[in-house]
Design an enzyme around this catalytic site. Structure first.
Site, mmCIF file in Angstrom:
data_model
loop_
_atom_site.group_PDB
_atom_site.id
_atom_site.type_symbol
_atom_site.label_atom_id
_atom_site.label_comp_id
_atom_site.label_asym_id
_atom_site.label_seq_id
_atom_site.Cartn_x
_atom_site.Cartn_y
_atom_site.Cartn_z
ATOM 1 N N GLN A 174 39.402 37.939 40.277
ATOM 2 C CA GLN A 174 40.224 36.982 39.523
ATOM 3 C C GLN A 174 39.748 35.549 39.703
ATOM 4 O O GLN A 174 40.159 34.655 38.969
ATOM 5 C CB GLN A 174 41.692 37.079 39.960
ATOM 6 C CG GLN A 174 42.371 38.379 39.594
ATOM 7 C CD GLN A 174 42.595 38.544 38.094
ATOM 8 O OE1 GLN A 174 42.573 37.581 37.326
ATOM 9 N NE2 GLN A 174 42.813 39.779 37.667
ATOM 10 N N HIS A 196 34.947 42.370 32.857
ATOM 11 C CA HIS A 196 35.956 42.223 31.790
ATOM 12 C C HIS A 196 37.005 41.152 32.103
ATOM 13 O O HIS A 196 37.864 40.871 31.269
ATOM 14 C CB HIS A 196 36.614 43.567 31.464
ATOM 15 C CG HIS A 196 37.619 44.071 32.452
ATOM 16 N ND1 HIS A 196 38.972 44.048 32.199
ATOM 17 C CD2 HIS A 196 37.483 44.629 33.669
ATOM 18 C CE1 HIS A 196 39.619 44.590 33.221
ATOM 19 N NE2 HIS A 196 38.742 44.946 34.124
ATOM 20 N N CYS A 331 47.963 47.027 36.687
ATOM 21 C CA CYS A 331 48.071 48.410 37.148
ATOM 22 C C CYS A 331 49.512 48.763 37.462
ATOM 23 O O CYS A 331 49.954 49.875 37.264
ATOM 24 C CB CYS A 331 47.238 48.624 38.405
ATOM 25 S SG CYS A 331 45.626 47.921 38.246
HETATM 26 N N1 PLP Z 1 40.594 43.220 41.967
HETATM 27 C C1 PLP Z 1 41.432 42.390 41.343
HETATM 28 C C2 PLP Z 1 41.918 41.170 42.047
HETATM 29 C C3 PLP Z 1 41.843 42.665 40.034
HETATM 30 O O1 PLP Z 1 42.685 41.834 39.414
HETATM 31 C C4 PLP Z 1 41.354 43.825 39.395
HETATM 32 C C5 PLP Z 1 41.798 44.175 38.032
HETATM 33 O O2 PLP Z 1 42.898 43.895 37.630
HETATM 34 C C6 PLP Z 1 40.462 44.639 40.093
HETATM 35 C C7 PLP Z 1 40.103 44.308 41.378
HETATM 36 C C8 PLP Z 1 39.905 45.878 39.472
HETATM 37 O O3 PLP Z 1 38.904 45.578 38.543
HETATM 38 P P1 PLP Z 1 38.546 46.634 37.402
HETATM 39 O O4 PLP Z 1 39.610 46.514 36.359
HETATM 40 O O5 PLP Z 1 37.206 46.218 36.899
HETATM 41 O O6 PLP Z 1 38.526 47.969 38.044
#
Ligand code: PLP
Length: 388
Positions: A174, A196, A331
């Site tokens: 982030q 992304h 998530c």
């Molecule tokens: N780490 C953080 C702080 C995130 O915000 C996210 C995704 O929301 C991830 C890891 C995971 O990344 P990815 O969506 O590419 O699996």
């Protein structure tokens, strides 16, 4: 699709047109496996290497220290499981890590360190959790819910005193859109990013593994990524990630400045329109006339809790009004559980259940903010009336 105010950039942000363009050739022109020997394979390899160079520079690493992988989640898993494997040591992380770090640490029986009500890491608790048995400390650079940024210098200083042999991993997923990760993550041995979140494609991540750091691969196969991550590289995705990193770094200062102003207008406007609003990750203002101090947060983060309502109901009304947001992290959104981040910050459940994450990105506009300011206050008021 009708025009919407998309305020969920922390979940995923649109790809830059230049990124889509840069990737196209690797779908239908240069489609060879980059590990091959012929000309097309060599071209694909070269494109991946160019992207590796760009990303390395953006992250303050050497090209050989970049391990491309399939997501930010995979990069985090590789860091935690890969560092712990065979070391016999324990792992430590903060209580507000993304599940991609928290779950691996829990699975390994590691230690979790708390935060204060403003979302800052408790450095005394970190010191108490560290000893000579610790193999890895994983603390994020910027949080995906409250947007709070931490100093890795401070963490490294505590580690040098209490666990000098331990590795430092940071989840900079982030942080990258907003912060100079090359400088801020300099104390870290391992750094995760995800394309992304900064205008690149989904399904591509990278982990910086500093030279000399022993890491056990978690996906084994053809020895790709210098034996650190097996699997045919996603050439188009990697090219897109490199281009997105280049654009992000080139425009970062302007983006932070512009989006920071939009975020302030949004947060100040919602606080002015409604009673019973708690904004997370902020401090009382230091200067007269300033509403609050948001300097500890990334520019795109506006995270609020509305007393007396349920986020799910608010998200429903928001969407009906054309505002796309999320309750906690992407998530956790839609799940019944209250946010583990707000719980760790000591928010009572009654307040945490009314949380709303409005996250802005490089593509955010004044119109997005004005739509949100028109839609959200009456929606909150309607839900409060219904609950009364
Ligand atoms: N780490 C953080 C702080 C995130 O915000 C996210 C995704 O929301 C991830 C890891 C995971 O990344 P990815 O969506 O590419 O699996």
């Amino acid at each position: 699709m009708a025009a919407v105010a998309y305020l969920d950039h922390a979940a995923s942000t649109p790809m830059h047109a230049e990124v889509v363009e840069a990737m196209r050739e690797f779908f239908d022109g240069c489609y060879a496996n980059p590990t091959g020997a012929h000309r097309m394979a060599r071209e694909a390899r070269r494109a991946g290497d160019d992207a590796r160079d760009i990303l390395a520079e953006a992250l303050g690493a050497r090209p050989g220290e970049i391990v491309f992988c399939g997501s930010g989640t995979e990069a985090d898993n590789l860091a935690v499981f890969g560092a712990a494997a065979g070391s016999g040591g324990t792992v430590v992380c903060s209580a507000i890590e993304h599940p991609a770090v928290l779950r691996p640490v829990e699975q390994l029986g590691g230690r979790v360190v708390g935060v204060d009500s403003a979302g800052m890491l408790d450095l005394d608790a970190l010191a108490a959790a560290l000893d000579g048995d610790v193999r890895l400390v994983s603390v994020m650079l910027a949080n995906n819910e409250n947007g709070v940024v931490w100093s890795l210098e401070e963490v490294a200083e505590v580690m040098a005193r209490r666990a000098p042999g331990a590795l430092l991993h940071t989840d900079a997923v982030q942080a990258f859109p907003w912060l100079d990760v090359a400088a801020r993550a300099a104390p870290a041995d391992l750094v995760s990013v995800s394309a992304h979140k900064f205008g690149g494609p989904k399904g591509v991540g990278a982990l910086v593994v500093r030279d000399g750091v022993a890491l056990q691969p978690q996906i084994v196969g053809g020895g790709q990524e210098a034996e650190r991550r097996g699997g045919t590289p996603n050439v188009a995705g990697i090219v897109g990630m490199g281009r997105a990193a280049q654009i992000t770094v080139a425009r970062r200062a302007e983006t932070v400045e512009r989006v920071g102003r939009l975020r302030d207008r949004l947060a100040d406007g919602l606080r002015a329109a409604l009673e019973g609003v708690t904004e997370s990750g902020v401090r009382p203002a230091s200067g007269a006339g300033m509403p609050v101090d948001r300097s500890a947060k990334v520019a795109g983060s506006c995270h609020l809790c509305f007393e007396g309502i349920e986020s799910e109901a608010l998200l429903f009304l928001a969407e009906r009004g054309g505002v796309y947001a999320s309750a906690a992290s992407s998530c956790a959104s839609g799940a019944e559980h209250p946010s583990h981040v707000l719980a760790a910050m000591g928010y009572p459940r009654s307040l945490a259940r009314g949380s709303l994450r409005l996250s802005l990105g490089a593509a955010s506009s004044e119109a997005d903010v004005e739509t949100a300011l028109a839609v959200l206050p009456p929606a909150v008021a309607q839900l409060r009336r219904a609950a009364a």
